[in-house]
Design a protein around this motif. Structure first.
Motif, short mmCIF file in Angstrom:
data_model
loop_
_atom_site.label_atom_id
_atom_site.label_comp_id
_atom_site.label_asym_id
_atom_site.label_seq_id
_atom_site.Cartn_x
_atom_site.Cartn_y
_atom_site.Cartn_z
N ALA A 137 16.83 4.24 -16.07
CA ALA A 137 16.26 4.84 -14.87
C ALA A 137 16.94 6.15 -14.49
O ALA A 137 16.31 7.03 -13.90
CB ALA A 137 16.34 3.86 -13.71
N ASP A 138 18.22 6.31 -14.84
CA ASP A 138 18.93 7.54 -14.49
C ASP A 138 18.78 8.63 -15.55
O ASP A 138 19.40 9.68 -15.46
CB ASP A 138 20.42 7.25 -14.26
CG ASP A 138 21.17 6.89 -15.54
OD1 ASP A 138 20.50 6.60 -16.57
OD2 ASP A 138 22.41 6.89 -15.51
N LEU A 158 7.56 8.70 -17.07
CA LEU A 158 8.51 7.64 -16.76
C LEU A 158 9.51 7.46 -17.90
O LEU A 158 9.14 7.51 -19.08
CB LEU A 158 7.76 6.32 -16.53
CG LEU A 158 6.95 6.19 -15.24
CD1 LEU A 158 6.08 4.94 -15.30
CD2 LEU A 158 7.87 6.13 -14.03
N ASN A 159 10.76 7.26 -17.53
CA ASN A 159 11.80 6.83 -18.48
C ASN A 159 12.00 7.78 -19.67
O ASN A 159 12.27 7.34 -20.78
CB ASN A 159 11.51 5.42 -18.99
CG ASN A 159 11.51 4.39 -17.88
OD1 ASN A 159 10.48 3.84 -17.54
ND2 ASN A 159 12.66 4.16 -17.28
N ASN A 179 7.27 10.11 -10.52
CA ASN A 179 8.00 9.93 -11.77
C ASN A 179 9.34 10.65 -11.81
O ASN A 179 10.06 10.56 -12.81
CB ASN A 179 7.15 10.42 -12.96
CG ASN A 179 6.00 9.49 -13.26
OD1 ASN A 179 5.88 8.42 -12.67
ND2 ASN A 179 5.16 9.88 -14.19
#
Length: 684
Positions: free
Chosen positions: A33-34, A69-70, A112
């Motif tokens: 997530a970071d 995302l990601n 996002n």
């Protein structure tokens, strides 16, 4: 295909390549997530280190640069530390590693990004496209136009990210100027409608991409800097009306920077490709997207390219260079797992080395992928009219369970002299229905059999496929016990094996009441039930009992990994397709399917030691998914010194004898099982 030139060395600036097959960058959306890459990322790239150079997935140089995302970042110290493990893994395997710097610009949505801000772009014009977010697809947001100060800050973000990439151990960076992202947006007249010095003319529109390239080259060295372009690529709502003039100018200006390489995603304009090659006479990497390998190698042979890059083929074939050298078949990529998720479709594509050594000589050769042995003609006719669904999805499970799967037991018994008792045990998961089948005649110290039904671990009941067991009860006077083990996905592994082992222990404990010989207990199963049977026998061995006299495994479902030749050959044909297999194993194991830490309770093929097992009978069709995992299991039994009998029936699909019982090969199969049982039961 004359591929000799493919295996010659090449030099891209300071990056030395042992051959000319590189891995193209591909978004995989599996970062934390970071924005930090993970241990799984390191595994993914290390697996593909047979390529001469690996170009990473697009990596944002700032929070504003994230669109999907990601996706990973390279703008925080934590990112540098995480990328170090990836670079080290690749270098340890002998390949070069380049981190691609990708700022998405307007191809984003606030949901996002880590800060939730609107995206940025050359002009406040939203891309006419959808963006996938955690709450589903949403229209791409209208971006904020970068003013000149913000443009200068963005250039510095690229510069700083490049330095961090080198600190992380990368051999270089590739600036993403393609595919409709920020630099490409500046180049495009429909996304860039500025009237200042960063818009309007070709010179103006190319200014920002060239400033980024110059800044990165000044920071880390031109010999470690690559640049990617995709002329005439309409992806992400890009329109180019002056493609030839635009890329002639851009390529010439980039050439003056003496970069390590130019990476061209070729969209089919051969004249433009020749023009660019004339301006960039060496160190040109070409990705002829969608073309076969012969066409790509031809670019090397005729001097169009110095290095070729491949994308989806590298994704699905971690050892693609080895496969090309060997002329081996290729895995097909699975688009459903391209973006996001876990190891599935990421690190679980099989390499040649993953195939069992004894099957390696059987690997298909040549460029035409995989051929399949045919079905037996009698069986093929029966399969064509069979009402049984060949492909089962998770959505079909409730409907299949509600249908009458097998006839009533009395109908199955028919005129055989067999009696039965229905018992409900207090099992490990609650009430456990069990049926005990006995011959009508009294048999002192009778042999016994625990039977596990098939159904992919998701459907079926204790009478599914029981017809041959009834024949054995009648002929051999054995006592058979069958049970309704708990089904997945409501009851994941090892629930079914727990139920089977519990019933096995009950059977042995009740040997006096049941009038059976506890030294002659067999365990049998069909399909998924045969896999559960094998796991139950392994558990009994490890627990020190009950003692098992023999195991009879009919077309057993043993291995969750789907990494065999037969799994590829029959993924889309036969009575049990790859989708059905995936449905069953995924229901049983969930996200753990295919992982490294499974036990034999979860998939019998995962047992590390097969010694100490009883005599074993295995049969399987030559034309079904389970053929190779079953033959491999038999080979492992022999290697462990186990008495094992293996039958591979020519032209047989999965459970062919149940679908076509009158076929000659089905009758031969039934007789082979009966013969093995007769020989086993004749032993003192």
């Amino acid at each position: 295909m004359n591929d000799q030139i493919l295996w010659t060395p090449a030099q891209l600036g300071s990056i030395t390549l042992p051959h000319r097959l590189a891995m193209a960058p591909m978004t995989r959306s599996r970062a934390a997530a970071d924005g930090s890459v993970t241990e799984l990322t390191a595994t993914y790239y290390q697996q593909r280190s047979g390529f001469s150079m690996l170009i990473s997935e697009g990596t944002q140089p700032s929070p504003d640069g994230q669109g999907y995302l990601n996706t990973p970042g390279i703008h925080e110290p934590a990112h540098v530390d995480a990328w170090k493990s990836v670079a080290a893994a690749v270098h340890e395997a002998g390949a070069s590693f380049v981190i691609q710097l990708m700022h998405v610009g307007r191809v984003s949505h606030p949901a996002n990004t880590p800060h939730g801000r609107l995206p940025v772009a050359p002009s406040p014009i939203a891309a006419d496209a959808m963006m996938f977010t955690a709450t589903g697809p949403q229209p791409m947001a209208q971006p904020v136009a970068l003013d000149e100060d913000a443009i200068a800050r963005t250039v510095e973000e690229f510069r700083a990210a490049a330095a961090m990439a080198i600190d992380a151990g990368a051999d270089g960076v590739e600036i993403h100027g393609a595919n409709g992202y920020l630099l490409h947006q500046f180049l495009s007249a429909n996304a860039n409608q500025r009237t200042d010095r960063y818009g309007g003319s070709i010179t103006g529109r190319a200014r920002f991409p060239l400033e980024v390239a110059a800044a990165v080259a000044a920071e880390i060295g031109a010999a470690r800097t690559g640049f990617r372009i995709s002329p005439a690529n309409p992806f992400n709502d890009i329109t180019e009306t002056d493609t030839h003039a635009l890329y002639t100018h851009l390529t010439a200006e980039l050439a003056d920077l003496d970069l390590a390489y130019l990476h061209l995603v070729h969209a089919g304009d051969e004249q433009l490709l020749r023009t660019i090659r004339g301006i960039w006479p060496e160190r040109l990497v070409v990705n002829r997207a969608g073309a076969d390998l012969d066409a790509r190698i031809a670019d090397l042979d005729n001097g169009t390219a110095d290095v070729i890059a491949v994308g989806a083929a590298a994704l699905a074939n971690p050892d693609l260079p080895a496969r090309v050298r060997a002329g081996a078949a290729l895995n097909e990529p699975d688009p459903a797992t391209f973006y996001g998720g876990d190891h599935r479709g990421y690190t679980d594509y099989p390499a040649l080395d993953d195939w069992p050594p004894e099957l390696s000589p059987l690997l298909p050769r040549g460029p035409d992928m995989i051929t399949t042995p045919p079905f037996d003609p009698e069986l093929a006719d029966a399969l064509a009219v069979s009402p049984i669904p060949h492909t089962i999805t998770a959505e079909m499970i409730p409907l299949l369970r509600s249908a009458p799967f097998t006839p009533p037991l009395d109908d199955l018994i028919g005129g055989r002299p067999i009696s039965y008792d229905e018992i409900e045990l207090d099992g490990p998961g609650g009430p456990l229905p069990v049926t005990v089948l006995r011959p009508a005649r009294a048999v002192p110290a009778a042999p016994a059999m625990l039977y596990l039904h098939g159904g992919g671990m998701i459907i079926g009941d204790r009478f599914t496929g029981i017809a041959p067991v009834l024949d054995w009860v009648d002929e051999f006077g054995l006592v058979a016990v069958t049970l309704d083990y708990r089904l997945a996905p409501e009851h994941p592994a090892p629930a079914a094996v727990e139920d089977a082992f519990f019933t096995l222990a009950w059977l042995a404990d009740q040997h006096r009441a049941l009038r059976i010989d506890p030294a002659r207990i067999l365990v049998a199963g069909t399909s998924a039930g045969a896999g559960i049977a094998a796991s139950t026998v392994l558990r009994a061995r490890d627990a020190g009992g009950p003692t098992i006299f023999g195991q009879l495994l009919m077309s057993p479902m043993l291995d969750d990994r789907d990494n065999t030749l037969s799994a590829a050959q029959y993924a889309e044909s036969g009575s049990w397709t790859g989708i059905s297999n995936s449905t069953g194993w995924s229901a049983l194991l969930g996200d753990r399917r295919g992982g490294a830490d499974l036990s034999s309770d979860e998939a019998a093929a995962r047992a590390g030691d097969l010694s100490g097992l009883p005599s074993t009978f295995i049969d399987v069709g030559s034309a079904e998914i389970f053929r190779d995992e079953d033959t491999t299991f038999a080979h492992r039994l022999w290697a462990a010194g186990i008495d094992a009998e293996l039958h591979v029936w020519a032209g047989g699909f999965h459970i062919f004898d149940g679908i076509a019982p009158t076929a000659k090969v089905s009758q031969a199969t039934v007789e082979a099982r009966r013969s093995w049982l007769a020989r086993m039961l004749s032993r003192s």
